[in-house]
Enzyme design. Structure first.
Site, PDB file in Angstrom:
ATOM      1  N   SER A  18       0.829  -1.202   0.000  1.00 31.68           N
ATOM      2  CA  SER A  18       0.000   0.000   0.000  1.00 31.68           C
ATOM      3  C   SER A  18       0.867   1.256   0.000  1.00 31.68           C
ATOM      4  O   SER A  18       1.661   1.459  -0.910  1.00 31.68           O
ATOM      5  CB  SER A  18      -0.962  -0.057   1.190  1.00 31.68           C
ATOM      6  OG  SER A  18      -1.954   0.928   1.095  1.00 31.68           O
ATOM      7  N   TRP A  19       0.754   2.110   1.020  1.00 33.78           N
ATOM      8  CA  TRP A  19       1.616   3.296   1.129  1.00 33.78           C
ATOM      9  C   TRP A  19       3.075   2.877   1.071  1.00 33.78           C
ATOM     10  O   TRP A  19       3.903   3.529   0.428  1.00 33.78           O
ATOM     11  CB  TRP A  19       1.317   4.012   2.446  1.00 33.78           C
ATOM     12  CG  TRP A  19       2.014   5.316   2.663  1.00 33.78           C
ATOM     13  CD1 TRP A  19       1.536   6.562   2.395  1.00 33.78           C
ATOM     14  CD2 TRP A  19       3.312   5.510   3.249  1.00 33.78           C
ATOM     15  NE1 TRP A  19       2.459   7.520   2.755  1.00 33.78           N
ATOM     16  CE2 TRP A  19       3.555   6.899   3.289  1.00 33.78           C
ATOM     17  CE3 TRP A  19       4.298   4.646   3.734  1.00 33.78           C
ATOM     18  CZ2 TRP A  19       4.744   7.446   3.802  1.00 33.78           C
ATOM     19  CZ3 TRP A  19       5.480   5.179   4.244  1.00 33.78           C
ATOM     20  CH2 TRP A  19       5.691   6.559   4.268  1.00 33.78           C
TER      21      TRP A  19
END
Length: 273
Positions: free
Chosen positions: A87-88
């Site tokens: 994700s991030w």
């Protein structure tokens, strides 16, 4: 900076993996997945204002965190490593591979995007991600895991108990770090062989974003996991770990120069970077 290392006594020397987690996530949150990666040592750290890391002095860019990751590897005596981000953290992994290609063996990107332009997920899920409010009452997060992340929720037992709510500034600075960020041009210069993993039912990062990553990278495999949402590294832990191990070990992985010697530490161990 709080640093953790995962492994076991049988871990082979010279097979380190640097791992970057998602927004607001402390080390313990994805620990069950990291522990399932057998035969290698995994290194990770809490971002400023998260988990056991003190808040930073102000906002930062992904480039700054990528440089800190490289510094941590150097201080641990690791000359070269595989790199994975979720994700991030997948965006940070892309930045790392772009800025420090000389110390990256292979790259694994999970449930992530190349930044702007991107294919957005469910508006209701994205709105919830703008603030850290969901961490205010960790015990209540079980009630909306599927609605927020998509996919099945089996395998998320104990998820709420591992949450350490991030500071407001720590979460905000993570958001600001990716504001306007894009890797569209950067990825065309990344030469590390890459495995892209996406969830077919991810409500935050639709799997079509994986097609963009594959198109931009010079050497990438894309795998879309069925019945999988944004947290598939936990809900599909064994399958994902097996895919990653097979990818990193095919063909025989080069031994990283200057790899950390001695037995691995099982579970998180605090350190200063």
């Amino acid at each position: 900076m709080r640093v953790a290392r995962f492994g076991n006594e049988a871990v082979a020397p010279g097979r380190p993996l640097l791992f970057f987690s998602g927004i607001g996530a402390n080390i313990e949150l994805l620990a069950p997945f990291l522990e399932s990666l057998k035969g290698r040592e995994v290194m990770t750290f809490d971002m400023p204002g998260l988990g056991g890391s003190a808040p930073g002095s102000g906002p930062y860019r992904l480039s700054a965190m990528a440089d800190i990751g490289a510094r941590i590897l150097k201080e641990l005596g690791v000359g070269k490593a595989d790199v994975m981000g979720v994700s991030w953290g997948g965006m940070l992994a892309q930045e790392f591979a772009y800025r420090h290609p000389q110390i990256v063996n292979r790259l694994v990107l999970a449930a992530t995007t190349a930044g702007f332009p991107l294919i957005p997920g469910s508006p209701s899920s994205l709105v919830k991600m703008v603030t850290s409010q969901r961490y205010a009452n960790p015990g209540a997060i079980d009630d909306y895991l599927h609605a927020l992340y998509g996919g099945r929720t089996s395998g998320l037992e104990g998820y709420a108990t591992r949450i350490r709510p991030p500071s407001s500034s720590g979460y905000l600075h993570q958001l600001l770090a990716i504001a306007g960020w894009t890797s569209v041009r950067k990825l065309t210069r990344v030469r590390a062989r890459t495995l892209v993993l996406m969830g077919a039912e991810d409500r935050l990062v639709p799997p079509a974003n994986g097609q963009i990553l594959k198109f931009l990278l010079s050497d990438a495999d894309l795998r879309v996991l069925a019945d999988a949402g944004h947290l598939f590294v936990l809900t599909h832990r064994d399958e994902v770990a097996a895919r990653i191990e097979a990818f990193l070990d095919r063909p025989l992985m080069q031994t990283a120069s200057g790899a950390t010697a001695g037995p691995s530490i099982r579970g998180p161990a605090q350190g200063v970077a």
